[in-house]
Motif scaffolding. Structure first.
Motif, mmCIF file in Angstrom:
data_model
loop_
_atom_site.group_PDB
_atom_site.id
_atom_site.type_symbol
_atom_site.label_atom_id
_atom_site.label_comp_id
_atom_site.label_asym_id
_atom_site.label_seq_id
_atom_site.Cartn_x
_atom_site.Cartn_y
_atom_site.Cartn_z
ATOM 1 N N THR A 271 0.018 73.159 -19.183
ATOM 2 C CA THR A 271 -0.223 74.110 -20.266
ATOM 3 C C THR A 271 -1.284 73.521 -21.186
ATOM 4 O OG1 THR A 271 1.613 73.166 -21.536
ATOM 5 C CG2 THR A 271 2.121 75.070 -20.131
ATOM 6 N N GLY A 272 -1.373 74.005 -22.399
ATOM 7 C CA GLY A 272 -2.365 73.516 -23.347
ATOM 8 C C GLY A 272 -3.698 74.203 -23.125
ATOM 9 N N THR A 273 -4.760 73.444 -23.316
ATOM 10 C CA THR A 273 -6.110 73.986 -23.167
ATOM 11 C C THR A 273 -6.888 73.126 -22.172
ATOM 12 O OG1 THR A 273 -7.019 72.599 -24.925
ATOM 13 C CG2 THR A 273 -6.103 74.741 -25.588
ATOM 14 N N ALA A 274 -8.066 73.602 -21.804
ATOM 15 C CA ALA A 274 -8.919 72.824 -20.900
ATOM 16 C C ALA A 274 -9.278 71.487 -21.542
ATOM 17 C CB ALA A 274 -10.177 73.607 -20.545
ATOM 18 N N ALA A 275 -9.530 71.495 -22.843
ATOM 19 C CA ALA A 275 -9.903 70.270 -23.551
ATOM 20 C C ALA A 275 -8.715 69.338 -23.746
ATOM 21 C CB ALA A 275 -10.522 70.618 -24.897
ATOM 22 N N SER A 276 -7.530 69.915 -23.826
ATOM 23 C CA SER A 276 -6.344 69.108 -24.095
ATOM 24 C C SER A 276 -5.154 69.639 -23.275
ATOM 25 C CB SER A 276 -6.027 69.134 -25.587
ATOM 26 O OG SER A 276 -4.950 68.284 -25.876
ATOM 27 N N PRO A 277 -5.159 69.400 -21.958
ATOM 28 C CA PRO A 277 -4.052 69.897 -21.137
ATOM 29 C C PRO A 277 -2.770 69.110 -21.400
ATOM 30 C CG PRO A 277 -5.562 68.622 -19.800
ATOM 31 C CD PRO A 277 -6.167 68.710 -21.161
ATOM 32 N N VAL A 278 -1.657 69.789 -21.267
ATOM 33 C CA VAL A 278 -0.340 69.177 -21.407
ATOM 34 C C VAL A 278 0.353 69.325 -20.057
ATOM 35 C CG1 VAL A 278 1.884 69.283 -22.588
ATOM 36 C CG2 VAL A 278 -0.241 69.768 -23.852
ATOM 37 N N TYR B 145 -4.835 75.238 -6.259
ATOM 38 C CA TYR B 145 -4.954 76.409 -7.104
ATOM 39 C C TYR B 145 -5.470 76.062 -8.501
ATOM 40 C CZ TYR B 145 -2.430 78.366 -3.154
ATOM 41 O OH TYR B 145 -2.027 78.716 -1.906
ATOM 42 N N ASN B 146 -5.235 76.953 -9.424
ATOM 43 C CA ASN B 146 -5.894 76.883 -10.722
ATOM 44 C C ASN B 146 -4.860 76.778 -11.847
ATOM 45 O OD1 ASN B 146 -7.836 77.048 -12.682
ATOM 46 N ND2 ASN B 146 -8.513 79.092 -12.157
ATOM 47 N N PRO B 147 -4.801 75.635 -12.537
ATOM 48 C CA PRO B 147 -3.837 75.493 -13.633
ATOM 49 C C PRO B 147 -4.043 76.562 -14.711
ATOM 50 C CG PRO B 147 -4.888 73.392 -13.131
ATOM 51 C CD PRO B 147 -5.623 74.439 -12.363
ATOM 52 N N LEU B 148 -2.979 76.923 -15.392
ATOM 53 C CA LEU B 148 -3.037 77.980 -16.402
ATOM 54 C C LEU B 148 -4.159 77.796 -17.425
ATOM 55 C CD1 LEU B 148 0.792 78.514 -17.013
ATOM 56 C CD2 LEU B 148 -0.759 79.888 -15.609
ATOM 57 N N PRO B 149 -4.376 76.604 -17.988
ATOM 58 C CA PRO B 149 -5.438 76.482 -18.998
ATOM 59 C C PRO B 149 -6.852 76.660 -18.434
ATOM 60 C CG PRO B 149 -3.990 74.553 -19.053
ATOM 61 C CD PRO B 149 -3.610 75.368 -17.863
ATOM 62 N N LEU B 150 -6.990 76.619 -17.114
ATOM 63 C CA LEU B 150 -8.317 76.725 -16.505
ATOM 64 C C LEU B 150 -8.548 78.058 -15.807
ATOM 65 C CD1 LEU B 150 -8.629 73.140 -14.984
ATOM 66 C CD2 LEU B 150 -9.150 73.928 -17.298
ATOM 67 N N LYS B 151 -7.627 78.996 -15.984
ATOM 68 C CA LYS B 151 -7.799 80.316 -15.377
ATOM 69 C C LYS B 151 -8.960 81.042 -16.041
ATOM 70 C CE LYS B 151 -3.326 81.501 -13.522
ATOM 71 N NZ LYS B 151 -2.373 82.586 -13.407
ATOM 72 N N THR B 152 -9.624 81.867 -15.266
ATOM 73 C CA THR B 152 -10.777 82.613 -15.785
ATOM 74 C C THR B 152 -10.413 84.032 -16.182
ATOM 75 O OG1 THR B 152 -11.377 83.183 -13.518
ATOM 76 C CG2 THR B 152 -12.432 81.250 -14.469
ATOM 77 N N GLY B 153 -9.159 84.404 -16.031
ATOM 78 C CA GLY B 153 -8.713 85.745 -16.396
ATOM 79 C C GLY B 153 -7.211 85.805 -16.468
ATOM 80 N N VAL C 62 -11.836 79.786 -8.945
ATOM 81 C CA VAL C 62 -12.367 78.457 -9.274
ATOM 82 C C VAL C 62 -12.012 78.153 -10.732
ATOM 83 C CG1 VAL C 62 -14.488 77.128 -9.539
ATOM 84 C CG2 VAL C 62 -14.247 78.718 -7.628
ATOM 85 N N PRO C 63 -11.567 76.927 -11.035
ATOM 86 C CA PRO C 63 -11.252 76.577 -12.422
ATOM 87 C C PRO C 63 -12.457 76.798 -13.336
ATOM 88 C CG PRO C 63 -10.444 74.891 -10.935
ATOM 89 C CD PRO C 63 -11.283 75.823 -10.115
ATOM 90 N N SER C 64 -12.170 77.195 -14.566
ATOM 91 C CA SER C 64 -13.240 77.464 -15.535
ATOM 92 C C SER C 64 -13.956 76.194 -15.981
ATOM 93 C CB SER C 64 -12.657 78.180 -16.758
ATOM 94 O OG SER C 64 -11.675 77.347 -17.373
ATOM 95 N N ALA D 223 -12.453 69.315 -16.602
ATOM 96 C CA ALA D 223 -11.037 69.326 -16.980
ATOM 97 C C ALA D 223 -10.163 69.242 -15.724
ATOM 98 C CB ALA D 223 -10.701 70.582 -17.778
ATOM 99 N N TRP D 224 -10.567 69.933 -14.668
ATOM 100 C CA TRP D 224 -9.856 69.870 -13.383
ATOM 101 C C TRP D 224 -9.783 68.421 -12.901
ATOM 102 C CZ3 TRP D 224 -7.074 72.464 -9.799
ATOM 103 C CH2 TRP D 224 -7.090 72.011 -8.488
ATOM 104 N N GLY D 225 -10.890 67.729 -13.002
ATOM 105 C CA GLY D 225 -10.935 66.320 -12.606
ATOM 106 C C GLY D 225 -10.025 65.454 -13.460
ATOM 107 N N ARG D 226 -10.004 65.709 -14.764
ATOM 108 C CA ARG D 226 -9.135 64.928 -15.659
ATOM 109 C C ARG D 226 -7.652 65.191 -15.344
ATOM 110 N NH1 ARG D 226 -13.053 66.702 -19.167
ATOM 111 N NH2 ARG D 226 -11.678 68.229 -20.147
ATOM 112 N N ILE D 227 -7.330 66.436 -15.053
ATOM 113 C CA ILE D 227 -5.938 66.779 -14.706
ATOM 114 C C ILE D 227 -5.531 66.043 -13.431
ATOM 115 C CG2 ILE D 227 -4.468 68.653 -13.841
ATOM 116 C CD1 ILE D 227 -5.935 70.485 -15.903
ATOM 117 N N ASN D 228 -6.384 66.061 -12.431
ATOM 118 C CA ASN D 228 -6.083 65.346 -11.196
ATOM 119 C C ASN D 228 -5.968 63.855 -11.439
ATOM 120 O OD1 ASN D 228 -6.126 67.030 -8.518
ATOM 121 N ND2 ASN D 228 -7.548 68.011 -9.934
ATOM 122 N N GLY D 229 -6.828 63.306 -12.304
ATOM 123 C CA GLY D 229 -6.744 61.897 -12.670
ATOM 124 C C GLY D 229 -5.430 61.568 -13.343
ATOM 125 N N SER D 230 -4.958 62.468 -14.191
ATOM 126 C CA SER D 230 -3.667 62.268 -14.857
ATOM 127 C C SER D 230 -2.517 62.225 -13.847
ATOM 128 C CB SER D 230 -3.410 63.366 -15.881
ATOM 129 O OG SER D 230 -4.344 63.300 -16.924
#
Length: 129
Positions: free
Chosen positions: A62-69, A95-103, A112-114, A118-125
């Motif tokens: 959840t959260g945002t692309a800049a600050s996913p939780v 698939y596409n996490p909620l904060p990175l959805k385009t619609g 594709v994630p927006s 951020a997708w890379g950071r989420i995977n790194g986490s």
């Protein structure tokens, strides 16, 4: 291709892996763990299905692309159960996490994630966890 000619390593019949879709609840995972060990499963592939509304724990990010939780609890119960049995988890980050959805439409989980950074950071986490 010549199916009559041997090539590559032989099929090892004492080791195999299992693929599990993300549609079973954690209570089912826990019940099947002893069966995986009994069958000699070595690898267990699990698809995360981020953002796909009919999948288990689709909303773990959840959260945002800049600050996913990220709520790792749904994954931890599966990972810990596999680890206790000596089974290697193979997590497919799909698939596409909620904060990175385009619609907002239901099918947007497959877009594709927006924000690919951020997708890379989420995977790194996930990898760090």
């Amino acid at each position: 291709m010549d199916f009559g000619r041997w090539s590559g390593p032989p099929l090892v019949k004492t080791k195999f892996g299992v693929y599990q879709t993300p549609f079973l609840p954690p209570s089912t995972w826990k019940k099947m763990m002893p069966l995986l060990q009994e069958a000699g499963v070595q690898d267990f592939r699990y698809e995360m299905a981020w953002g796909k509304p009919d999948a288990q724990a689709f909303d773990q990010i959840t959260g945002t692309a800049a600050s996913p939780v990220i709520d790792f609890a749904p994954l931890d119960s599966l990972a810990n159960g596999l680890k206790a049995l000596g089974i290697h988890p193979l997590f497919a980050m799909t698939y596409n996490p909620l904060p990175l959805k385009t619609g907002a439409a239901w099918q947007r989980w497959k877009d594709v994630p927006s924000d690919l950074d951020a997708w890379g950071r989420i995977n790194g986490s996930y990898a760090a966890h």
